[in-house]
Scaffold this motif. Structure first.
Motif, short mmCIF file in Angstrom:
data_model
loop_
_atom_site.label_atom_id
_atom_site.label_comp_id
_atom_site.label_asym_id
_atom_site.label_seq_id
_atom_site.Cartn_x
_atom_site.Cartn_y
_atom_site.Cartn_z
N GLY A 181 0.80 -1.22 0.00
CA GLY A 181 0.00 0.00 0.00
C GLY A 181 0.83 1.26 0.00
O GLY A 181 0.33 2.33 0.36
N ALA B 75 -11.66 2.45 -0.45
CA ALA B 75 -11.06 2.97 0.79
C ALA B 75 -11.13 1.93 1.90
O ALA B 75 -10.17 1.72 2.65
CB ALA B 75 -11.75 4.25 1.21
N ALA C 233 -8.58 -0.84 1.31
CA ALA C 233 -7.22 -0.39 1.66
C ALA C 233 -7.04 -0.32 3.16
O ALA C 233 -6.01 -0.76 3.70
CB ALA C 233 -6.95 0.98 1.03
N GLU C 234 -8.01 0.22 3.87
CA GLU C 234 -7.89 0.34 5.33
C GLU C 234 -7.89 -1.04 5.98
O GLU C 234 -7.21 -1.25 7.00
CB GLU C 234 -9.05 1.18 5.88
N GLY D 228 -4.52 -0.34 7.06
CA GLY D 228 -4.78 0.79 7.94
C GLY D 228 -5.60 0.46 9.16
O GLY D 228 -5.39 -0.57 9.82
N CYS E 39 -10.15 6.57 9.93
CA CYS E 39 -9.27 6.00 8.91
C CYS E 39 -7.87 6.58 9.08
O CYS E 39 -7.72 7.72 9.53
CB CYS E 39 -9.81 6.31 7.52
N LEU F 58 -5.13 5.99 6.56
CA LEU F 58 -4.34 6.09 5.34
C LEU F 58 -4.63 7.38 4.59
O LEU F 58 -5.79 7.75 4.42
CB LEU F 58 -4.63 4.91 4.41
N ASN G 249 -6.70 6.86 0.76
CA ASN G 249 -7.02 5.44 0.86
C ASN G 249 -7.82 4.91 -0.34
O ASN G 249 -7.71 3.72 -0.67
CB ASN G 249 -7.73 5.11 2.18
#
Length: 417
Positions: free
Chosen positions: A117, A213, A216-217, A221, A385, A387, A390
């Motif tokens: 990431g 998002a 990705a988290e 994240g 969150c 990142l 994200n």
């Protein structure tokens, strides 16, 4: 075999190849573990995969040969630890990248994202979005192609994040309400055409920005380790939601699940683009905060930046604090309803909602606990969150997924399979 070949070396290569053949199915899972930071050493990798140490070593060596990870040649042990030191594993800093693109109401951005990431390079785009998606996607792909030319990186594919539900399997943007794009625009097809025209290698994908998002988290994240993760976030306009169940993004039967922006939280509230009134989409987004605080939105920066700056710099102003409390109460009401339906083990908030949580975390958590069945017996953690960008990282995850599924097939070709 020539007469001067070393039979021991040949035997070692044969043994190593045999170990790799046995571990071929472990290459993808192994890469996924390093990619998400869950296998920092070869010993942990061995335990997580449930293979022998020799097989784990062969798998790690093959991933290193593909240019995806680095294996520390000099294993070391932490101070006070016992037993044999293990080789450290990490993603290759100079390895391949995915092209990630994001379009939102205030412009677009392109980025190159490596494994883990990690954003390698970014290129912000224009601040106005044309009503023709082909023009916008052509521009953002060209920005990404320029990044690839400048860095000289190998590209595994491309991913696009858009502020709309994306219907599967055709990749149609069904409700790009804040972009003035036509309903049902074939964004994946257009994006893929522009990617091919730019000479960029690899497949192309598209998805909803909040879904990406959340993905990705979950991998890198604030959602890492959660089993059932709920993400709710404000984009530059509107509100979106996403759900990760047992480690997988839940998009429903055709990619349209978790349109949480159209939960009603104020029946007498503002008209919504969907035809209803008082939806989260228009009651808790950046424009709602500015209007509630009596501020006139300006053209100089994006609405979300104006709203975030207002909370961070003028929260002591009674009008701003009152507006924040109104939005927090509405957001809490919506989250409580989602908790009752979904029973997540963690909630993460992005965009303006993250800033609202930072401004008064106690109030938001109290509203959710008071209004939700399960909040009474055991509160659900609500976290911001973590990142930056994200949705871009999540778009890259789409492009990385074929590599994570089968690194040899995706990178080395069938002749090495």
């Amino acid at each position: 075999m020539s007469g001067n070949a070393d039979p021991r070396a040949t035997g070692e290569r044969t043994t190593s190849r045999a170990r790799l053949d046995r571990g071929r199915g472990a290459l993808g899972p192994a890469l996924g573990l390093v990619h998400t930071g869950r296998a920092p050493t070869r010993a942990v990798l061995t335990a997580e995969l449930g293979v022998t140490r020799a097989t784990a070593g062969a798998v790690a060596a093959e991933l290193e040969a593909l240019g995806l990870i680095r294996v520390d040649a000099r294993p070391g042990s932490a101070a006070g630890s016992q037993g044999r030191p293990s080789h450290r594993l990490e993603v290759a800093e100079d390895g391949p990248v995915a092209l990630a693109a994001q379009v939102h109401a205030d412009g677009f951005r392109a980025a190159l994202v490596g494994l883990g990431g990690r954003i390698v390079a970014t290129a912000p785009g224009c601040e106005t979005v044309d009503a023709d998606p082909a023009k916008v996607l052509g521009s953002v792909v060209e920005a990404g192609a320029e990044l690839l030319r400048r860095t000289g990186r190998r590209c595994v594919g491309a991913g696009l994040a858009v502020p709309s539900a994306v219907a599967e399997p055709a990749g149609l943007a069904l409700n790009p309400l804040h972009l003035a794009w036509p309903v049902g625009a074939p964004v994946r097809e257009i994006f893929a055409e522009r990617v091919r025209a730019a000479g960029i290698d690899g497949p192309a994908f598209a998805g909803n920005d909040v879904n990406l998002a959340a993905l990705a988290e979950h991998r890198h994240g604030a959602g890492r380790g959660a089993r059932d993760l709920l993400c709710v976030a404000t984009g530059h306009r509107g509100v979106g939601g996403a759900l990760v169940l047992d480690g997988r993004l839940h998009t429903g039967s055709s990619g349209l699940a978790l349109e949480v922006g159209h939960l009603t939280v104020n029946p007498e509230g503002r008209p919504c683009h969907c035809g209803s009134r008082g939806c989260l989409d228009v009651e808790t987004d950046p424009l709602a905060l500015l209007v509630e605080a009596g501020r006139e939105p300006g053209p100089e920066v994006s609405l979300v930046q104006q709203a975030v700056d207002l909370l961070r710099t003028q929260y002591d102003d009674p009008a701003v604090r009152r507006a924040a409390e109104v939005l927090i109460d509405r957001l809490g009401l919506g989250l409580a309803g989602l908790v009752n339906i979904l029973n997540p083990d963690r909630i993460i908030l992005g965009g303006l909602h993250r800033t609202l949580l930072d401004a008064d975390p106690g109030r938001l958590r109290a509203v959710v606990a008071d209004r939700s069945l399960w909040g009474q017996s055991g509160s659900v953690p609500i976290l911001p969150c973590t990142l930056d960008h994200n949705s871009l990282v999540g778009a890259a995850e789409l492009a990385w997924q074929p590599v994570l599924d089968d690194p040899l097939e995706a990178l080395a070709g069938s002749d090495q399979a």
